[in-house]
Design an enzyme around this catalytic site. Structure first.
Site, PDB file in Angstrom:
ATOM      1  N   CYS A   1       0.836  -1.205   0.000  1.00 45.33           N
ATOM      2  CA  CYS A   1       0.000   0.000   0.000  1.00 45.33           C
ATOM      3  C   CYS A   1       0.872   1.256   0.000  1.00 45.33           C
ATOM      4  CB  CYS A   1      -0.904  -0.050   1.229  1.00 45.33           C
ATOM      5  SG  CYS A   1      -1.778   1.475   1.595  1.00 45.33           S
TER       6      CYS A   1
ATOM      7  N   CYS B   1       0.123   3.712   2.760  1.00 45.01           N
ATOM      8  CA  CYS B   1       0.595   3.156   4.034  1.00 45.01           C
ATOM      9  C   CYS B   1       2.091   3.410   4.197  1.00 45.01           C
ATOM     10  CB  CYS B   1       0.339   1.651   4.102  1.00 45.01           C
ATOM     11  SG  CYS B   1      -1.407   1.192   4.056  1.00 45.01           S
TER      12      CYS B   1
END
Length: 152
Positions: free
Chosen positions: A78, A81
């Site tokens: 991600c 993230c």
């Protein structure tokens, strides 16, 4: 100190800055100043994120911590993230001794993510007194994340 710490069912594993010995800090005592079991040097408050690698250690943390727990639900693939990781670490450092910041990899800990009904990442949960106090999602600068945690 590394970019994250590990934990088990009994507590957080914190290396001594003086001698490197791994010390276990019980979740219920995470707000207190500890001493190294080997060299007796003072241990720092937990100031980096703790990586949760099992449902058992997560359950022990949530039920045993006297400090608020801020959870970062993330995954290695991600992009947002990855951008959030340094901000989460900065927030953990600023909240040292007053809150625990933990990371849950949603690819590896799907049961924990399901428990919080995580559908998109990065996502955050705040646990106080063993109970869910608040949830939010999306990129959060450290200051905003800390303000959210204080309000929750």
């Amino acid at each position: 100190m590394s970019t994250h710490l590990s934990a088990d069912e009994r507590g957080i594993i914190l290396p001594c800055p003086a001698c490197g010995t791994a010390n276990r800090i019980a979740y219920a005592k995470a707000s207190q100043q500890g001493r190294c079991g080997s060299c007796k040097a003072d241990l720092p408050h937990i100031s980096v994120p703790v990586e949760i690698d099992s449902p058992a250690s997560f359950a022990a943390l949530v039920s045993g911590s006297t400090l608020p727990v801020v959870i970062d639900f993330w995954a290695p693939w991600c992009g947002p993230c990855q951008m959030m990781a340094p901000e989460f670490a900065k927030a953990a450092a600023q909240a040292s001794g007053t809150a625990l910041f933990v990371k849950v990899n949603t690819d590896e800990q799907q049961d924990i993510a399901r428990q919080f009904r995580i559908q998109g990442i990065p996502a955050f949960a705040l646990i106080k007194g063993g109970r869910l106090a608040a949830q939010t999602s999306g990129f959060q600068p450290a200051e905003r994340l800390l303000a959210w945690a204080r309000q929750g």
